[in-house]
Design an enzyme around this catalytic site. Structure first.
Site, PDB file in Angstrom:
ATOM      1  N   HIS A 175      -0.305  -4.605  -0.647  1.00 61.73           N
ATOM      2  CA  HIS A 175      -0.428  -3.453   0.455  1.00 61.73           C
ATOM      3  C   HIS A 175       0.325  -2.273  -0.362  1.00 61.73           C
ATOM      4  O   HIS A 175       1.425  -1.739   0.366  1.00 61.73           O
ATOM      5  CB  HIS A 175       0.617  -3.873   1.617  1.00 61.73           C
ATOM      6  CG  HIS A 175      -0.222  -5.033   2.157  1.00 61.73           C
ATOM      7  ND1 HIS A 175       0.888  -5.792   3.118  1.00 61.73           N
ATOM      8  CD2 HIS A 175      -1.390  -5.680   2.160  1.00 61.73           C
ATOM      9  CE1 HIS A 175       0.004  -6.872   3.514  1.00 61.73           C
ATOM     10  NE2 HIS A 175      -1.180  -6.753   3.147  1.00 61.73           N
ATOM     11  N   PRO A 176       0.011  -1.817  -1.495  1.00 57.90           N
ATOM     12  CA  PRO A 176       0.371  -0.493  -1.916  1.00 57.90           C
ATOM     13  C   PRO A 176       0.105   0.652  -0.941  1.00 57.90           C
ATOM     14  O   PRO A 176      -1.079   0.839  -0.773  1.00 57.90           O
ATOM     15  CB  PRO A 176       0.004  -0.451  -3.379  1.00 57.90           C
ATOM     16  CG  PRO A 176      -1.490  -0.942  -3.046  1.00 57.90           C
ATOM     17  CD  PRO A 176      -1.073  -2.203  -2.292  1.00 57.90           C
TER      18      PRO A 176
END
Length: 534
Positions: free
Chosen positions: A466-467
């Site tokens: 989940h960058p």
């Protein structure tokens, strides 16, 4: 030909933008995507998500730098490559986050991004075609449903969480969000419903929309300080397309800051180091990189899990089940979600759990299934405070950037993840799981004290894929875009994707990425309407 809008990236937000901006037949829209078609079995069948994630044709497969906060370990950082972007290779979880997440964005100076203001955009995304819950929008482009016929152990997980005092909450995407549930996913009748399927497939034949796949963008072209086009390579040829209104970056939290820097917008010292002419010194580009730190808590079980079923006999059995009623192992990965407070004084959950009735490890190639019969209850830190960064490696558009996660650099994340791990261990030791659990697989009986937990996490913790946050929205000196998503310091350029997130929310990022796309489209169309009226 001069386009009205050029959109870079056909991912979760880019697909939304292409649909909404091309709705007016008089508006010419060009959508550029580096990957190819999403019409692949690995994408369409949910259980093959891990295979799609391991395939360089559908995943950029970025690699992080050695992380000094985790014994210098490196991670694969997946981003979808192809129509639908990461919505075509992810685990399909649909999680909105909570009121506190978005009210905090607004409190940081981002007017228009409070919970009450962003909720209508979630509902514009949601198509409650399968009748899973009346909390969802009814007519949205993307179908949200519950996984079909989850394994028995998923229901045991719910009872275990209830035993610990956490409610069973099938409406976890409304208020209150706290509790455990069978996961809601972007699927329809057991097949993946990506942003491309929902937003692009119905409108691909619009004569005013051109979709170019295999288009690797090299830089944004400027006339003075105004974005006037995009230089890209496709079919072995470098070309430039011009744009009359706006260029929109929707290329992910990795590629959007990279392209800004390649185009002369970023920290000036870094750009000059690579021989890039500085158009605008924007020190926040590539900074504020955030992830949900997670770790594994696994237990051995005395019944078959997906790991033992994926042999020839199992593939035949569950393949036939998929063909006949679109359910069973072929239609899911993780099947349970949990949003919990590790301390009763907290206003909102600080941990999200993913429950899987299987055993897998994170590797350089992605998620790899293991041989043991085991289950996994994985805690993720919701509003993580650790910050990493992204930098160019060179001025070559084809070279991957440096990605430094610094995943456990903030003590808050270490302490919160440890608390989440201990609750997961307690859940797997409840009476509900007692008939099935035969012993702890990870972290193991030797991990008890704080120091032992911390050592375990530094050796085993990973990101949650989940960058976000690398082109931060805001009004402070580190902001890259305004609350209207306009790139500060230039004209005719916006960023509309998860890179604009100022603080990572308490959720998987696919739902908010599509909502950002809906919100971004409205902002763009509002500006166009105001310009026409002036």
């Amino acid at each position: 030909m001069t386009w009205d809008y050029i959109i870079i990236g056909a991912g979760s937000a880019g697909c939304v933008l292409a649909n909404r901006l091309s709705a007016d037949p008089a508006t010419k829209v060009l959508l550029l995507e580096a990957g190819g078609s999403d019409k692949k079995l690995n994408i369409w069948m949910p259980a093959l998500a891990f295979k799609a994630m391991a395939d360089k044709r559908t995943n950029w497969k970025f690699m992080s730098e050695p992380d000094p906060t985790r014994n210098n370990r490196r991670d694969m950082v997946p981003r979808g490559k192809g129509l639908g972007g990461s919505s075509s290779i992810n685990a399909m979880f649909y999680v909105r986050g909570n009121r506190g997440d978005y009210d905090h964005w607004a409190q940081l100076g981002n007017r228009g991004w409070s919970y009450d203001e962003i909720l209508p955009f979630f509902k514009k995304v949601e198509g409650n075609r399968d009748g899973v819950s009346d909390i969802y929008g009814k007519d949205g482009a993307v179908v949200v449903s519950q996984v079909r016929k989850p394994p028995k152990l998923a229901y045991v997980y719910l009872e275990a969480m209830k035993e610990l005092g956490y409610p069973i909450n099938p409406a976890y995407n409304a208020e209150p969000t706290e509790g455990a549930a069978i996961i809601h996913v972007t699927q329809h009748r057991g097949t993946r419903f990506s942003a491309a399927r929902g937003y692009l497939d119905p409108i691909k034949k619009r004569p005013n929309l051109k979709i170019v796949t295999g288009a690797v963008v090299r830089r944004i072209v400027f006339e003075g300080r105004r974005a006037s086009g995009v230089e890209y390579e496709a079919a072995g040829r470098v070309q430039t397309d011009l744009c009359g209104r706006e260029v929109i970056l929707s290329a992910s939290a990795i590629n959007s800051p990279k392209l800004l820097m390649l185009s002369g917008i970023g920290p000036q010292a870094q750009l000059r180091e690579h021989g890039i002419e500085v158009l605008h010194d924007s020190p926040g580009v590539g900074r504020n990189l955030q992830e949900h730190a997670s770790t594994q808590v696994k237990a051995f079980v005395n019944i078959k899990t997906a790991n033992q079923e994926f042999n020839l006999r199992g593939k035949l059995k569950y393949g036939l089940q998929f063909i006949f009623d679109r359910s069973g192992y072929a239609t899911y990965t993780y099947t349970g979600v949990g949003l919990v407070r590790t301390r009763p004084d907290l206003e909102y959950p600080d941990i999200q759990y993913h429950f899987g009735a299987f055993s897998a490890n994170y590797t350089h190639d992605g998620i790899e299934m293991q041989r043991e019969a085991a289950i996994n209850l994985q805690p993720n830190v919701n509003n993580s405070r650790s910050r990493g960064f992204l930098e160019l490696r060179s001025a070559d558009p084809n070279e991957q950037p440096k990605i430094q996660l610094n995943l456990l650099s903030d003590p808050y994340d270490v302490q919160t993840l440890m608390a989440g791990g201990r609750i997961a261990r307690a859940a797997l030791n409840t009476k509900a799981f007692a008939p099935y659990v035969t012993g702890e697989c990870k972290p193991g009986k030797d991990v008890q004290t704080d120091d032992e937990w911390i050592a375990y996490m530094r050796e085993n913790a990973s990101g949650s894929y989940h960058p976000c946050g690398t082109c931060k929205m805001g009004i402070d000196p580190a902001a890259v875009v305004t609350p209207d998503l306009k790139v500060i310091g230039v004209e005719g350029l916006r960023v509309v994707d998860s890179s604009i997130i100022p603080q990572i929310p308490s959720c998987n990022l696919n739902a908010i990425s599509m909502a950002i796309g809906e919100k971004g489209a409205e902002l763009i169309l509002r500006d166009r309407s105001q310009q026409a009226a002036a």
